[in-house]
Write a protein that holds these residues in place. Structure first.
Motif, mmCIF file in Angstrom:
data_model
loop_
_atom_site.group_PDB
_atom_site.id
_atom_site.type_symbol
_atom_site.label_atom_id
_atom_site.label_comp_id
_atom_site.label_asym_id
_atom_site.label_seq_id
_atom_site.Cartn_x
_atom_site.Cartn_y
_atom_site.Cartn_z
ATOM 1 N N PHE B 45 34.544 38.880 46.740
ATOM 2 C CA PHE B 45 34.692 38.122 45.984
ATOM 3 C C PHE B 45 35.809 38.620 44.869
ATOM 4 O O PHE B 45 35.656 39.747 44.385
ATOM 5 N N ILE B 46 36.926 37.810 44.663
ATOM 6 C CA ILE B 46 37.869 38.297 43.769
ATOM 7 C C ILE B 46 37.516 37.486 42.345
ATOM 8 O O ILE B 46 37.419 38.406 41.247
ATOM 9 N N PHE B 47 37.575 36.093 42.425
ATOM 10 C CA PHE B 47 37.399 35.512 40.942
ATOM 11 C C PHE B 47 36.735 33.932 41.276
ATOM 12 O O PHE B 47 36.886 33.494 42.422
ATOM 13 N N GLN B 48 36.324 33.466 40.315
ATOM 14 C CA GLN B 48 35.973 32.296 40.335
ATOM 15 C C GLN B 48 36.367 31.337 39.118
ATOM 16 O O GLN B 48 36.365 31.610 38.016
ATOM 17 N N TYR B 49 37.040 30.024 39.188
ATOM 18 C CA TYR B 49 37.190 29.139 38.154
ATOM 19 C C TYR B 49 36.380 28.022 38.150
ATOM 20 O O TYR B 49 36.172 27.311 39.038
ATOM 21 N N TYR B 50 36.495 27.449 36.772
ATOM 22 C CA TYR B 50 35.703 26.391 36.548
ATOM 23 C C TYR B 50 36.088 25.904 35.099
ATOM 24 O O TYR B 50 36.242 26.604 34.165
ATOM 25 N N GLU B 51 36.450 24.666 34.894
ATOM 26 C CA GLU B 51 36.963 23.997 33.727
ATOM 27 C C GLU B 51 38.207 24.881 33.504
ATOM 28 O O GLU B 51 38.522 25.077 31.830
ATOM 29 N N GLU B 52 39.115 25.133 34.293
ATOM 30 C CA GLU B 52 40.397 25.885 34.209
ATOM 31 C C GLU B 52 40.071 27.304 33.352
ATOM 32 O O GLU B 52 41.173 27.692 33.053
ATOM 33 N N GLU B 53 39.157 27.854 33.441
ATOM 34 C CA GLU B 53 38.865 29.039 33.021
ATOM 35 C C GLU B 53 38.301 29.991 34.076
ATOM 36 O O GLU B 53 37.598 29.831 35.033
#
Lengths: 113, 114
Positions: B45-53
């Motif tokens: 896992f690198i990262f996750q984005y939600y609502e442009e953040e």
């Protein structure tokens, strides 16, 4: 820390034989558990998932998995393997409603004719 | 109903260069996660984005950054490429809320750093 262990790096079975792929996890609470399959050069396809309820879950392509809390295991089974099942299989645990998924190293399945 | 799409399919870069990978989520999904899968290993896992953040990040250096656009598509940027960045980069989409929070994966982008 959360972790997933797939003890078998490579398994070979004959076509028509039964299959069991092992998966053990380390997590403080009841996790979300998944099995994915990956064919060479492809992305991951979800085979089945466990969130809660019945500990024996059915998936696609005739696969099933059983969640055993006492053993922290979520083993994947299939009663009769087909040549097209040859692929890499990954067990994964989802943390915090899948915000962060942790994968095992995978088990490569070879099917002998 | 289109699934998760990623571009490009393959990419070859030189050490020190920068790269941008793109992902369009499954129709109706609002969350995009990125994973790195080195040869012979499971996805990390690198990262996750939600609502442009960015709302969750794995153990990856700041050379890895991302962006999510208003249409929920996403980019993964890697600066100062290292040989060790060679991998299959997978994008996955999901719904932040809902009965089935599983992630749907795209076919990946194969990055080779020489």
């Amino acid at each position: 820390a959360q972790s997933v262990t797939q003890p078998d790096i490579h398994i070979t079975v004959s076509e028509g034989a039964s299959l069991e792929l092992r998966c053990n996890y380390s997590y403080g609470a009841t996790p979300y558990l998944f099995w994915y399959v990956q064919s060479p050069g492809q992305g991951l396809q979800l085979l089945l998932k466990y969130f809660s309820g019945d500990t024996l879950v059915q998936g696609i392509k005739g696969f099933e998995a059983e969640f055993k809390r006492s053993q922290s295991s979520f083993n994947l089974r299939k009663p009769s393997v087909h040549w097209s099942d040859a692929a890499e299989y990954f067990c994964a645990v989802g943390v915090s409603r899948v915000r962060d998924m942790r994968f095992g190293a995978g088990t490569r399945l070879t099917v002998k004719p | 109903d289109a699934g998760v799409t990623q571009s490009p399919t393959h990419l070859i870069k030189t050490r020190g260069q920068q790269v941008t990978l793109r992902c369009s989520p499954k129709s109706g999904h609002d969350t995009v996660s990125w994973y790195q899968q080195a040869l012979g290993q499971g996805p990390q896992f690198i990262f996750q984005y939600y609502e442009e953040e960015e709302r969750q990040r794995g153990n990856f250096p700041d050379r890895f950054s991302g962006h999510q656009f208003p249409n929920y598509s996403s980019e993964l940027n890697v600066n100062a490429l290292l040989l060790g960045d060679s991998a299959l980069y997978l994008c996955a989409s999901s719904l932040v809320e809902g009965r089935n929070p599983e992630q749907y994966f795209g076919p990946g982008t194969r990055l080779t750093v020489t």
